[in-house]
Design a protein around this motif. Structure first.
Motif, mmCIF file in Angstrom:
data_model
loop_
_atom_site.group_PDB
_atom_site.id
_atom_site.type_symbol
_atom_site.label_atom_id
_atom_site.label_comp_id
_atom_site.label_asym_id
_atom_site.label_seq_id
_atom_site.Cartn_x
_atom_site.Cartn_y
_atom_site.Cartn_z
ATOM 1 N N ASP A 409 1.457 -3.362 1.056
ATOM 2 C CA ASP A 409 0.549 -4.328 0.479
ATOM 3 C C ASP A 409 0.138 -3.475 -1.000
ATOM 4 O O ASP A 409 -0.014 -2.227 -0.816
ATOM 5 N N MET A 410 -0.046 -4.163 -1.852
ATOM 6 C CA MET A 410 -0.683 -3.460 -3.050
ATOM 7 C C MET A 410 -2.115 -3.203 -2.622
ATOM 8 O O MET A 410 -2.877 -3.532 -1.720
ATOM 9 N N GLY A 411 -2.564 -2.263 -3.433
ATOM 10 C CA GLY A 411 -4.092 -1.900 -3.291
ATOM 11 C C GLY A 411 -4.111 -0.516 -2.436
ATOM 12 O O GLY A 411 -3.254 0.011 -2.050
ATOM 13 N N ALA A 412 -5.331 -0.146 -2.158
ATOM 14 C CA ALA A 412 -5.816 1.195 -1.813
ATOM 15 C C ALA A 412 -5.446 1.333 -0.135
ATOM 16 O O ALA A 412 -5.405 2.443 0.015
ATOM 17 N N TYR A 413 -5.350 0.083 0.691
ATOM 18 C CA TYR A 413 -4.957 0.369 2.016
ATOM 19 C C TYR A 413 -3.464 0.147 2.134
ATOM 20 O O TYR A 413 -3.187 -0.319 3.456
ATOM 21 N N GLY A 414 -2.756 0.046 1.297
ATOM 22 C CA GLY A 414 -1.165 -0.328 1.505
ATOM 23 C C GLY A 414 -0.356 1.007 1.238
ATOM 24 O O GLY A 414 -0.997 2.029 0.945
ATOM 25 N N GLY A 415 0.872 1.101 1.740
ATOM 26 C CA GLY A 415 1.629 2.382 1.825
ATOM 27 C C GLY A 415 1.528 3.081 3.079
ATOM 28 O O GLY A 415 0.634 3.045 3.722
ATOM 29 N N PRO A 416 2.325 4.026 2.935
ATOM 30 C CA PRO A 416 2.180 5.266 4.047
ATOM 31 C C PRO A 416 0.749 5.854 4.177
ATOM 32 O O PRO A 416 0.779 6.459 5.465
ATOM 33 N N ALA A 417 -0.005 5.851 3.332
ATOM 34 C CA ALA A 417 -1.002 6.713 3.628
ATOM 35 C C ALA A 417 -2.377 5.729 3.435
ATOM 36 O O ALA A 417 -3.295 6.314 3.192
ATOM 37 N N GLY A 418 -1.960 4.414 3.566
ATOM 38 C CA GLY A 418 -3.139 3.595 3.378
ATOM 39 C C GLY A 418 -4.295 3.248 4.830
ATOM 40 O O GLY A 418 -4.756 2.403 4.642
ATOM 41 N N SER A 419 -4.164 4.358 5.832
ATOM 42 C CA SER A 419 -4.926 3.824 6.629
ATOM 43 C C SER A 419 -6.079 4.638 6.660
ATOM 44 O O SER A 419 -6.768 4.909 7.794
ATOM 45 N N TRP A 420 -6.610 5.309 5.737
ATOM 46 C CA TRP A 420 -7.840 5.929 5.421
ATOM 47 C C TRP A 420 -9.216 5.012 5.793
ATOM 48 O O TRP A 420 -9.008 3.730 5.642
#
Length: 420
Positions: A409-420
Motif C-alpha cells: 500500500d502506498m503511504g506511511a502504513y504500507g510496506g514491511p514496516a507499516g504496522s507502527w
C-alpha cells in the motif's frame, strides 16, 4: 532491575526526579537529583529520569549515555524555558539538548518532550561592506558587522551521533533572519537553522519521534548540514515553519526516511515539506506528504519537496497530496527517481522543473480515513480507506509487501514496516 544498564556497577543508573529529588541528592533511587544535568554529569552509562519538568538545558558532554524518561514523553519534559533571543539579547539562547563534543559519541535519548529552546549560538565580528540600505549607512563603505548564528532549538548535534525514540520535540523557536543597522558604522546579522533539530557532521536516528510546532529561518523541523546523514521512521514532522524547508532542510546532507508523515508544514519560499541544496542523496519510502505549503509571489516551487541542484531525492510508494497553485514536487536542478507514488491535487501541475513521475505513479485521491491541518497531529488518521486508489498500488516486488503479505500500500502504513 529493569532500569539498570549495568548490574556489576552499583552506581548505575543515576537517578533524577524533578518532583521528589533535591539539589543535594546523590543520584540514588532513594536520594535522587532534582536536575537532569546533575544526573548526566555523574553517570557513566545510564540515567533514569522520573516524570516532571526539568527546567534546564542539558549537555551530554561527549558521553554515550542512555538517558531514559521512564514514565514517558507525555509526563516528562526537558524545558529550556528560554525567550526568543534577538538584537537586544543575542546571547540569551541555547538548545534544549546539546550533543556536540565532536567525539562520535552515541547517546540514546528516549521518553521525553523537548521544548523551550532557542538555538545553540555562535558569534563573530568583522569589517565589511555595509549590506543594507538604511539611511544611516548612505555613503558609508564599511561597517562593523556582528554576526550571530543559531542552530538547533530542541536538539543541537555536532560531530556526535545521537539516537532518539519515543520523543516529542515541540515549540522551539529560533530568531527570525535579520540584518539591522545601528548608528553609522554598526550592523547586526542574525541567521537561524533547525527549529526542532540541527545536525552538523552528525549521523542521527529518529524512531517514533514527533517534531512539531518549531520555527527557524532554514529548516523549521530539521536542518542538517556538513555531510550529516540521518534516518527517520515511524514518526511525524508537522506544523513547523521556515523560509526554506518548513519540515526538513538538507544543506549538503542526506536522509533516509520511511513510514513517516510530513504534514502541514509551511515555507515562505520553497520546500514546504522538504528542501535540499548543495549536495546529498536521500531516499524516501512509504511516506505521506500532506498539505505542506510554500509561496513566493505566486512563483514558489515545491510545496512538498524542492530538490536543488547537485542533490538527489528518490521517492517510492509515497503519497503527496495538497490543494495548491504551486508544484507539489519541483526539481530546481536536482535529480531523483519517483516510482509508484500517488501525487495528487495540485491546481497547476504535480511535478515541475527537472523532476517527473516515474514507473507506476498515479494521481488520484488518497482517501485517508481522517486528516486535516488543525494544529494537532495526534487526531489525524492517515490510514487508507478500502476504496482508496493507493491500496495495493505500490511496488509489486515482494520485498515491499505489507505486513499481511499483500502488495504494498502506498503511504506511511504500507510496506514491511507499516504496522507502527
Amino acid at each position: 532491575n529493569y532500569y539498570d544498564c549495568d548490574d556489576v556497577d552499583r552506581t548505575e543508573p543515576v537517578v533524577a526526579d524533578a518532583i521528589n529529588g533535591s539539589s543535594s541528592g546523590t543520584g540514588t533511587l532513594t536520594n535522587p537529583f532534582d536536575s537532569l544535568q546533575d544526573a548526566i554529569d555523574n553517570a557513566n552509562e545510564c540515567v533514569v529520569a522520573y516524570q516532571g519538568t526539568y527546567t534546564e538545558s542539558i549537555d551530554l558532554s561527549g558521553k554515550s549515555l542512555d538517558v531514559w524518561g521512564v514514565d514517558g514523553w507525555d509526563v516528562t519534559t526537558i524545558d529550556a524555558n528560554l525567550s526568543t533571543c534577538g538584537i537586544t539579547n543575542p546571547t540569551a539562547c541555547a538548545a534544549a539538548v546539546t550533543v556536540a563534543d565532536n567525539v562520535n559519541a552515541t547517546p540514546v535519548i528516549h521518553g521525553f518532550t523537548i521544548t523551550g529552546g532557542t538555538g545553540k549560538y555562535t558569534s563573530s565580528s568583522s569589517s565589511t561592506t555595509c549590506a543594507d540600505s538604511s539611511a544611516s549607512h548612505t555613503g558609508r563603505t564599511t561597517c562593523t558587522v556582528y554576526t550571530y548564528e543559531y542552530c538547533g532549538g530542541g536538539v543541537y548535534a555536532y560531530g556526535d551521533d545521537p539516537e532518539f525514540y519515543d520523543v516529542v520535540i515541540r515549540d522551539n523557536t529560533l530568531p527570525v533572519f535579520e540584518q539591522t543597522g545601528y548608528g553609522s558604522w554598526t550592523q547586526y546579522w542574525m541567521y537561524s537553522s533547525g527549529g526542532g533539530v540541527c545536525l552538523n557532521s552528525s549521523n542521527a536516528s529518529f524512531s517514533d519521534v514527533t517534531i512539531e510546532g518549531n520555527y527557524a529561518d532554514q529548516g523549521g523541523g530539521i536542518y542538517a548540514e556538513g555531510g550529516s546523514r540521518f534516518t527517520f521512521e515511524a514518526g511525524y514532522i508537522a506544523d513547523n515553519e521556515a523560509t526554506d524547508g518548513g519540515g526538513v532542510n538538507l544543506s549538503g546532507a542526506s536522509a533516509t526516511m520511511s513510514n513517516a508523515i510530513i504534514d502541514c508544514n509551511s515555507a515562505d519560499t520553497d520546500g514546504g515539506g522538504i528542501y535540499t541544496e548543495s549536495s546529498g542523496s536521500s531516499t524516501f519510502t512509504n511516506m505521506v506528504f500532506f498539505y505542506n505549503t510554500s509561496s513566493t509571489s505566486g512563483t514558489a516551487r515545491g510545496a512538498d519537496a524542492y530538490v536543488g541542484a547537485s542533490t538527489t531525492l528518490n521517492m517510492y510508494n509515497s503519497i503527496v497530496e495538497n490543494s495548491t497553485t504551486v508544484y507539489l514536487i519541483y526539481g530546481g536542478g536536482g535529480t531523483g527517481t519517483h516510482q509508484y507514488d500517488n501525487v495528487y491535487n495540485a491546481t497547476s501541475s504535480e511535478y515541475g522543473g527537472t523532476l517527473s513521475a516515474g514507473t507506476g505513479s498515479i494521481s488520484a485521491s488518497s482517501n485517508f480515513a481522517s486528516a486535516n491541518c488543525d494544529g494537532n497531529p495526534y487526531n489525524d488518521d492517515f490510514s487508507l480507506r478500502s476504496t482508496s486508489s493507493s491500496v495495493n498500488a505500490g511496488n509489486s516486488s515482494s520485498s515491499y509487501n505489507d505486513t499481511d503479505g499483500s502488495r504494498n500500500d502506498m503511504g506511511a502504513y504500507g510496506g514491511p514496516a507499516g504496522s507502527w
